[in-house]
Scaffold this active site. Structure first.
Site, PDB file in Angstrom:
ATOM      1  N   ASN A   1       0.631  -1.190  -0.098  1.00  0.00           N
ATOM      2  CA  ASN A   1       0.012   0.125   0.080  1.00  0.00           C
ATOM      3  C   ASN A   1       0.621   1.027   0.129  1.00  0.00           C
ATOM      4  O   ASN A   1       0.727   1.988  -0.729  1.00  0.00           O
ATOM      5  CB  ASN A   1      -1.046   0.011   1.000  1.00  0.00           C
ATOM      6  CG  ASN A   1      -0.270  -0.222   2.396  1.00  0.00           C
ATOM      7  OD1 ASN A   1       0.801  -0.749   3.031  1.00  0.00           O
ATOM      8  ND2 ASN A   1      -1.037   0.320   3.539  1.00  0.00           N
TER       9      ASN A   1
ATOM     10  N   GLY B   1       1.991  -6.216   7.283  1.00  0.00           N
ATOM     11  CA  GLY B   1       1.053  -6.537   6.339  1.00  0.00           C
ATOM     12  C   GLY B   1      -0.231  -7.089   6.826  1.00  0.00           C
ATOM     13  O   GLY B   1      -0.274  -6.598   7.763  1.00  0.00           O
TER      14      GLY B   1
ATOM     15  N   THR C   1      -3.203  -9.292   9.112  1.00  0.00           N
ATOM     16  CA  THR C   1      -3.162 -10.022  10.169  1.00  0.00           C
ATOM     17  C   THR C   1      -2.740 -11.581   9.848  1.00  0.00           C
ATOM     18  O   THR C   1      -2.014 -12.086  10.668  1.00  0.00           O
ATOM     19  CB  THR C   1      -4.259  -9.580  11.197  1.00  0.00           C
ATOM     20  OG1 THR C   1      -4.181  -8.339  11.312  1.00  0.00           O
ATOM     21  CG2 THR C   1      -4.225 -10.487  12.222  1.00  0.00           C
ATOM     22  N   ALA C   2      -3.761 -12.075   9.265  1.00  0.00           N
ATOM     23  CA  ALA C   2      -3.399 -13.341   8.741  1.00  0.00           C
ATOM     24  C   ALA C   2      -2.082 -13.815   8.458  1.00  0.00           C
ATOM     25  O   ALA C   2      -1.573 -14.989   8.755  1.00  0.00           O
ATOM     26  CB  ALA C   2      -4.545 -13.749   7.627  1.00  0.00           C
ATOM     27  N   THR C   3      -1.210 -13.152   7.691  1.00  0.00           N
ATOM     28  CA  THR C   3      -0.058 -13.353   7.275  1.00  0.00           C
ATOM     29  C   THR C   3       0.791 -13.189   8.741  1.00  0.00           C
ATOM     30  O   THR C   3       1.773 -14.101   8.560  1.00  0.00           O
ATOM     31  CB  THR C   3       0.797 -12.339   6.306  1.00  0.00           C
ATOM     32  OG1 THR C   3      -0.414 -12.223   5.196  1.00  0.00           O
ATOM     33  CG2 THR C   3       1.724 -12.874   5.560  1.00  0.00           C
TER      34      THR C   3
ATOM     35  N   GLU D   1       3.486  -5.384  12.103  1.00  0.00           N
ATOM     36  CA  GLU D   1       2.671  -4.253  12.188  1.00  0.00           C
ATOM     37  C   GLU D   1       1.625  -4.847  11.257  1.00  0.00           C
ATOM     38  O   GLU D   1       1.599  -4.837  10.163  1.00  0.00           O
ATOM     39  CB  GLU D   1       3.338  -3.069  11.568  1.00  0.00           C
ATOM     40  CG  GLU D   1       4.646  -2.465  12.299  1.00  0.00           C
ATOM     41  CD  GLU D   1       3.855  -1.856  13.637  1.00  0.00           C
ATOM     42  OE1 GLU D   1       2.751  -1.388  13.633  1.00  0.00           O
ATOM     43  OE2 GLU D   1       4.557  -1.793  14.453  1.00  0.00           O
TER      44      GLU D   1
ATOM     45  N   CYS E   1      -3.319   1.575   6.414  1.00  0.00           N
ATOM     46  CA  CYS E   1      -3.716   0.750   7.318  1.00  0.00           C
ATOM     47  C   CYS E   1      -4.280   1.664   8.526  1.00  0.00           C
ATOM     48  O   CYS E   1      -5.068   1.144   9.387  1.00  0.00           O
ATOM     49  CB  CYS E   1      -2.527   0.171   8.090  1.00  0.00           C
ATOM     50  SG  CYS E   1      -1.067   0.916   8.383  1.00  0.00           S
TER      51      CYS E   1
ATOM     52  N   GLU F   1       7.261   0.225  15.943  1.00  0.00           N
ATOM     53  CA  GLU F   1       8.303   0.735  14.980  1.00  0.00           C
ATOM     54  C   GLU F   1       8.377   2.267  15.284  1.00  0.00           C
ATOM     55  O   GLU F   1       7.653   2.806  16.027  1.00  0.00           O
ATOM     56  CB  GLU F   1       7.964   0.655  13.636  1.00  0.00           C
ATOM     57  CG  GLU F   1       7.640  -0.834  13.353  1.00  0.00           C
ATOM     58  CD  GLU F   1       7.926  -1.171  11.744  1.00  0.00           C
ATOM     59  OE1 GLU F   1       7.404  -0.454  11.065  1.00  0.00           O
ATOM     60  OE2 GLU F   1       8.195  -2.234  11.438  1.00  0.00           O
TER      61      GLU F   1
HETATM   62  P1  NDP Z   1      -0.011  -9.213   3.171  1.00  0.00           P
HETATM   63  O1  NDP Z   1       0.143  -9.693   4.604  1.00  0.00           O
HETATM   64  O2  NDP Z   1      -0.711 -10.147   2.119  1.00  0.00           O
HETATM   65  O3  NDP Z   1       1.615  -9.297   2.493  1.00  0.00           O
HETATM   66  C1  NDP Z   1       2.524  -8.556   3.190  1.00  0.00           C
HETATM   67  C2  NDP Z   1       4.030  -8.897   2.845  1.00  0.00           C
HETATM   68  O4  NDP Z   1       4.163 -10.163   3.245  1.00  0.00           O
HETATM   69  C3  NDP Z   1       4.205  -8.942   1.419  1.00  0.00           C
HETATM   70  O5  NDP Z   1       5.389  -8.535   0.942  1.00  0.00           O
HETATM   71  C4  NDP Z   1       3.876 -10.609   1.090  1.00  0.00           C
HETATM   72  O6  NDP Z   1       4.302 -10.857  -0.131  1.00  0.00           O
HETATM   73  C5  NDP Z   1       4.479 -11.198   2.334  1.00  0.00           C
HETATM   74  N1  NDP Z   1       4.096 -12.308   2.848  1.00  0.00           N
HETATM   75  C6  NDP Z   1       2.965 -13.057   2.426  1.00  0.00           C
HETATM   76  N2  NDP Z   1       2.737 -14.231   2.998  1.00  0.00           N
HETATM   77  C7  NDP Z   1       4.143 -14.605   3.538  1.00  0.00           C
HETATM   78  C8  NDP Z   1       4.706 -15.574   4.246  1.00  0.00           C
HETATM   79  N3  NDP Z   1       4.090 -16.644   4.496  1.00  0.00           N
HETATM   80  N4  NDP Z   1       5.787 -15.391   4.782  1.00  0.00           N
HETATM   81  C9  NDP Z   1       6.507 -14.057   4.393  1.00  0.00           C
HETATM   82  N5  NDP Z   1       6.051 -13.299   3.748  1.00  0.00           N
HETATM   83  C10 NDP Z   1       4.782 -13.310   3.259  1.00  0.00           C
HETATM   84  O7  NDP Z   1      -0.338  -7.992   3.175  1.00  0.00           O
HETATM   85  P2  NDP Z   1      -0.594  -6.846   1.913  1.00  0.00           P
HETATM   86  O8  NDP Z   1       0.369  -6.861   1.257  1.00  0.00           O
HETATM   87  O9  NDP Z   1      -2.120  -7.411   1.313  1.00  0.00           O
HETATM   88  O10 NDP Z   1      -0.803  -5.396   2.635  1.00  0.00           O
HETATM   89  C11 NDP Z   1      -2.067  -5.171   3.212  1.00  0.00           C
HETATM   90  C12 NDP Z   1      -1.828  -5.171   4.540  1.00  0.00           C
HETATM   91  O11 NDP Z   1      -1.158  -4.504   5.570  1.00  0.00           O
HETATM   92  C13 NDP Z   1      -3.346  -4.628   5.490  1.00  0.00           C
HETATM   93  O12 NDP Z   1      -3.946  -5.490   6.279  1.00  0.00           O
HETATM   94  C14 NDP Z   1      -2.665  -3.398   6.048  1.00  0.00           C
HETATM   95  O13 NDP Z   1      -3.564  -3.016   7.138  1.00  0.00           O
HETATM   96  C15 NDP Z   1      -1.499  -3.914   6.455  1.00  0.00           C
HETATM   97  N6  NDP Z   1      -0.755  -2.834   7.011  1.00  0.00           N
HETATM   98  C16 NDP Z   1      -0.455  -2.508   8.037  1.00  0.00           C
HETATM   99  C17 NDP Z   1       0.211  -1.583   8.373  1.00  0.00           C
HETATM  100  C18 NDP Z   1       0.680  -1.231   9.804  1.00  0.00           C
HETATM  101  O14 NDP Z   1       1.692  -0.618  10.071  1.00  0.00           O
HETATM  102  N7  NDP Z   1       0.119  -1.774  10.884  1.00  0.00           N
HETATM  103  C19 NDP Z   1       0.788  -0.281   7.551  1.00  0.00           C
HETATM  104  C20 NDP Z   1       0.349  -0.783   6.182  1.00  0.00           C
HETATM  105  C21 NDP Z   1      -0.352  -1.930   5.838  1.00  0.00           C
HETATM  106  P3  NDP Z   1       3.321 -10.823  -1.521  1.00  0.00           P
HETATM  107  O15 NDP Z   1       2.641  -9.410  -1.756  1.00  0.00           O
HETATM  108  O16 NDP Z   1       4.433 -11.311  -2.390  1.00  0.00           O
HETATM  109  O17 NDP Z   1       2.474 -12.012  -1.253  1.00  0.00           O
END
Ligand code: NDP
Length: 480
Positions: free
Chosen positions: A150, A226, A228-230, A248, A282, A461
């Site tokens: 994002n 990223g 929460t599920a990841t 985060e 987020c 962070e």
């Molecule tokens: P994801 O959790 O799908 O992905 C985040 C990152 O993790 C990507 O680089 C992804 O790679 C990678 N990833 C996915 N699966 C794995 C795994 N099993 N092991 C290691 N890395 C993995 O999130 P999104 O990219 O969809 O981002 C949106 C989310 O991020 C939203 O839920 C948002 O709220 C959250 N977010 C939180 C913030 C905070 O500061 N709290 C700030 C910004 C966003 P790939 O894309 O290649 O699958």
């Protein structure tokens, strides 16, 4: 077609497999570049390079580390226009937003940690004239940094900069959906003279390249932003290996508006906090709660101003809401709008996909959407949608709105609008969110800790906390 390359051991390299993934421009719905489909071998190569570089980098005087990082910050500023254009094309966000927020912040992240490292301090304690205790902070080793799509360069650098400043070497992976600015950053690191192996950027899928970073036994700390599920999956992998973790994660943030607010400020800022970056921040306030005496007035004005937002070509100066990052994510947002209808919600505005014009005819656009008439516990109000969709509900008392605000499993951010100082403090103390803005939104001082409560994550962070995260603390006790 342009090929993005990995950055390993100071060199731009092809993935071992020779396989590439397609990178889509979401405003056009068209593949425009290719990214390495990296796997275990690439990650092993990167970790090995980082491990070898660690000895020298961790012993490099802070002033020298700082000077290189400041050069990187300067180069990001020099290339502001190029990076902003790349970010806008990759992510779908308005070019103007990338120019004024994302890229300047990426440079600020480097500059902040490059200078912070010059001003760190550690504690010493004299124990009853019998001993001196002092605390040492030593860089932890190879750090894994994984960031989402994002705010691509903004969040990528928010992790990398403190890790490098602390003396760690890094293996980082940007989201596969938005890899371009991380690639351009690797070119700037080479130009800045960052020693080989200090920063390694491996592109590819989360479940493959990302998972390989998390699992690697030589990666001592993981900073992840990223979903929460990841985050749960990463925690489950990393915890038995006793890795240091900063997560985060997602949010479902309340935007609480009391009747005594500064109405103009509350409405205009709420437009930003709802729809900036297509609602894909987020920290966006996706649940708006308005005190009943102000409810109708707020809804009318908020709806009128939302209707006036220009949605479309991210490269157009007038555009306020650009493209959704991917077709899959657009479909997820649209499915939540359908869910809201099934749950009894009224679509006051928007609710549909928009077909773009000209070069954007096949792009992924969703109308800014306002939904009313939902209960606070329904799925629409509980689950993260992460798009240009807000719900609005009235409330009568502080107790009631606190129950609504705190009812989700998330606890990332909250916004409170009131001119009553006592109430501002009282409500802020009771909202379960890691970041609370009163009469503003997204105002950031990089020295302050950043992070969520509940399922919005663990660890903080920002500021000196992030520098400490990438270190191991030890206490030395000298008996007098
Ligand atoms: P994801 O959790 O799908 O992905 C985040 C990152 O993790 C990507 O680089 C992804 O790679 C990678 N990833 C996915 N699966 C794995 C795994 N099993 N092991 C290691 N890395 C993995 O999130 P999104 O990219 O969809 O981002 C949106 C989310 O991020 C939203 O839920 C948002 O709220 C959250 N977010 C939180 C913030 C905070 O500061 N709290 C700030 C910004 C966003 P790939 O894309 O290649 O699958």
């Amino acid at each position: 077609m342009e090929k993005i390359l990995n950055y390993i051991n100071g060199v731009l390299t092809e993935p071992f497999s020779g396989a590439y993934l397609e990178n889509v421009n979401p405003a056009e719905g068209r593949v425009y570049s290719l990214i390495p489909d990296s796997g275990n071998k690439d990650v092993n190569h990167a970790v090995e390079a980082a491990r070898r570089a660690f000895t020298k980098w961790s012993a490099t005087p802070a002033e020298q580390r700082s000077a290189i990082m400041i050069r990187i910050a300067d180069l990001i500023e020099r290339d502001l226009d190029k990076l902003a254009l790349a970010e806008s094309i990759d992510q779908g966000k308005p070019l103007k937003l990338a120019k004024t927020v994302d890229i300047p912040r990426a440079s600020a992240n480097f500059r902040f940690y490059a200078t912070a490292i010059l001003h760190t301090a550690s504690d010493a304690h004299f124990t009853d004239q019998q001993a001196i205790n002092y605390t040492q902070y030593q860089p932890i080793g190879v750090a894994g940094c994984i960031s989402p799509w994002n705010l691509p360069l903004y969040l990528f650098t928010w992790k990398i900069a403190p890790a490098l400043a602390a003396g760690c070497t890094v293996v980082a992976k940007p989201s596969e959906v938005t890899p371009m600015t991380a690639y351009l950053l690797s070119q700037l690191c080479i130009e800045a003279g960052l020693p080989e192996g200090v920063l390694n950027i491996v592109h590819g899928l989360g479940a493959k390249a990302g998972q390989a970073i998390i699992e690697h036994p030589e990666v001592a700390a993981i900073s992840f932003t990223g979903g929460t599920a990841t985050g749960k999956k990463i925690a489950a992998t990393a915890a038995p290996m006793f890795k240091k973790l900063s997560l985060e994660l997602g949010g479902k943030n309340p935007n609480i508006i009391f009747a005594d607010c500064d109405f103009e400020n509350a409405v205009s800022t709420s437009i930003h906090s709802s729809f900036s970056n297509q609602g894909e921040i987020c920290l966006c306030g996706s649940r708006i709660f308005v005190e009943r005496p102000l409810y109708e007035r707020f809804l009318t004005e908020f709806t009128a101003r939302t209707r006036a937002l220009v949605v479309g070509d991210p490269l157009d100066e007038k555009t306020k809401v650009g493209a959704i990052v991917s077709e899959a994510h657009m479909n997820k947002i649209l499915s939540y709008i359908e869910l809201a209808k099934k749950e009894g919600g009224t679509i006051v505005l928007g609710g549909k996909q928009i077909t773009g014009t000209g070069r954007c005819a096949n792009g992924y656009f969703v109308e800014p959407t306002i939904i009313t008439g939902l209960e606070h516990l329904c799925r629409t109000n509980q689950e993260e949608i992460f798009g240009p969709v807000v719900t609005i509900m009235p409330f009568d008392t502080e107790e009631e709105v606190l129950e609504y605000a705190n009812s989700t499993t998330y606890g990332l951010a909250a916004t409170i609008w009131t001119e009553n100082l006592k109430r501002a403090h009282r409500v802020a103390a009771q909202v379960k969110s890691g970041i609370i803005w009163v009469n503003c939104w997204l105002f950031r001082d990089l020295r302050t800790p950043f992070g969520g409560m509940k399922q919005s994550g663990v660890g903080r962070e920002g500021g000196f906390e992030a520098l400490k995260f990438f270190t191991e603390e030890k206490n030395v006790c000298i008996k007098l």
